[in-house]
Design an enzyme around this catalytic site. Structure first.
Site, mmCIF file in Angstrom:
data_model
loop_
_atom_site.group_PDB
_atom_site.id
_atom_site.type_symbol
_atom_site.label_atom_id
_atom_site.label_comp_id
_atom_site.label_asym_id
_atom_site.label_seq_id
_atom_site.Cartn_x
_atom_site.Cartn_y
_atom_site.Cartn_z
ATOM 1 N N TYR A 138 0.815 -1.216 0.000
ATOM 2 C CA TYR A 138 0.000 0.000 0.000
ATOM 3 C C TYR A 138 0.851 1.269 0.000
ATOM 4 C CZ TYR A 138 -3.206 3.617 1.631
ATOM 5 O OH TYR A 138 -3.911 4.791 1.771
ATOM 6 N N LYS A 142 1.039 4.045 -3.066
ATOM 7 C CA LYS A 142 0.587 5.418 -2.831
ATOM 8 C C LYS A 142 1.699 6.426 -3.113
ATOM 9 C CE LYS A 142 -3.003 6.477 -1.437
ATOM 10 N NZ LYS A 142 -4.246 6.813 -2.179
#
Length: 344
Positions: A138, A142
């Site tokens: 993640y 991002k």
């Protein structure tokens, strides 16, 4: 009056952004994968599509003034391909749609984890570099998406900024608080490390308000303190002791405080072992511990939000005590999954 597109509007943050836009009289469109009666009741225009369908994304961008891109695959476990497709390629589809249809502003929802390398983060500001040590898919995805978005800033074509809200919580949360409650009810919650680490978090209404403030300030993107091309940490502005705060949340639904403890080094090794086993067996479900979770629960991570105060005019309107009062009321409503079942 703004005409805005919100991606991820059926999620926790995206819904709050759509609600605040509608409440102040802006026209709101939402890119959704399914129908949503609550959004329709607000007068939100629903268009159906997926971030992995560039043409649908581009069409959703047609005719709007500003895009709030809050949709993402979150979590601490899963296949890199899923994070890559949605968080990186999906964001590229959003920016392409903005450029194709001359959308003037884009506010991208990022994450403070893009700067987290496993060490304590003490009053960190936006000068902190991106991590070179990714402990989960993640934050890596991002960071890639944030860099892409910020690289496109052009006041004459597309004014952009990125916000990094930390640990969003409040009524309607289906992730952070329910996960804590589910682990506590299952007897799987352990205090990691000394228990004295400080963390930042942000109440849902404050996180959404920061997005609207950023969009408004992007209108003056040529001003010296304008947010164009920059990223901003967003929080309550008052770090809290992690484990006392977790215990306070548990007490809201009459659960006992966490007393059992794991040394951080032990939790890290356990997380590494779990990751190895789950990866080798191809298991899709989340391991009981990962290195990222161990370090997030055992390290301090809080941020200097002076830049957001200065450039966005951001002020946390709901303080933590009031937010906790509202969270308690919601958790104890009949039928709330977090209160009754601990569901995600």
């Amino acid at each position: 009056m703004m005409h805005a597109l919100v991606t991820g509007a059926t999620g926790f943050l995206g819904r709050a952004i759509a609600e605040q836009l509608a409440a102040r009289g802006d026209r709101v469109r939402a890119l959704c994968r399914r129908d949503d009666a609550r959004l329709r009741a607000l007068g939100v225009e629903l268009v159906f599509g997926d971030l992995n369908a560039p043409e649908a994304v581009a069409e959703a961008c047609r005719g709007v003034d500003c895009v709030f891109h809050a949709a993402a695959v979150a979590g601490i476990w899963g296949r890199w391909s899923d994070y890559w497709k949605t968080n990186v390629l999906g964001t590229q589809a959003v920016t392409a749609g903005c450029l194709r249809h001359s959308v003037g502003r884009l506010v991208y929802t990022s994450s403070p984890s893009v700067t987290f390398d496993g060490r304590d983060q003490i009053n960190v500001d936006e000068s902190a570099p991106y991590s070179r040590r990714w402990l989960a898919h993640y934050p890596r995805s991002k960071a890639m998406a944030e860099q892409h978005v910020l690289s496109l800033h052009d006041p004459q074509r597309l004014a952009v900024c990125a916000l990094r809200p930390h640990l969003i919580w409040g009524p309607g949360d289906r992730h952070l608080v329910p996960r804590l409650l589910a682990r506590a009810r299952a007897g799987r919650l352990r205090m990691i490390g000394s228990g004295r680490n400080l963390i930042d978090m942000v109440y849902i209404d404050n996180a959404a308000a920061a997005h609207l403030a950023a969009a408004d300030r992007l209108l003056g993107s040529n001003a010296p303190a304008a947010p164009g091309g920059r990223a901003y940490f967003i929080s309550q502005g008052e770090p809290a002791p992690c484990w006392p705060w977790i215990n306070e949340i548990l007490a809201l639904v009459h659960l006992p405080p966490v007393r059992r403890r794991l040394p951080l080094a032990v939790a890290w090794v356990l997380g590494a072992l779990c990751e190895t086993i789950y990866a080798s067996l191809g298991l899709r479900r989340e391991p009981p511990m990962t290195r990222f979770v161990a370090l997030q629960l055992g390290r301090s991570h809080y941020f200097d939000i002076s830049a957001a105060r200065r450039d966005l005019g951001y002020r946390p309107a709901v303080d933590t005590a009031e937010g906790m009062r509202r969270l308690a009321l919601w958790l104890n409503e009949p039928g709330v999954a977090g209160a009754e079942t601990g569901g995600h």
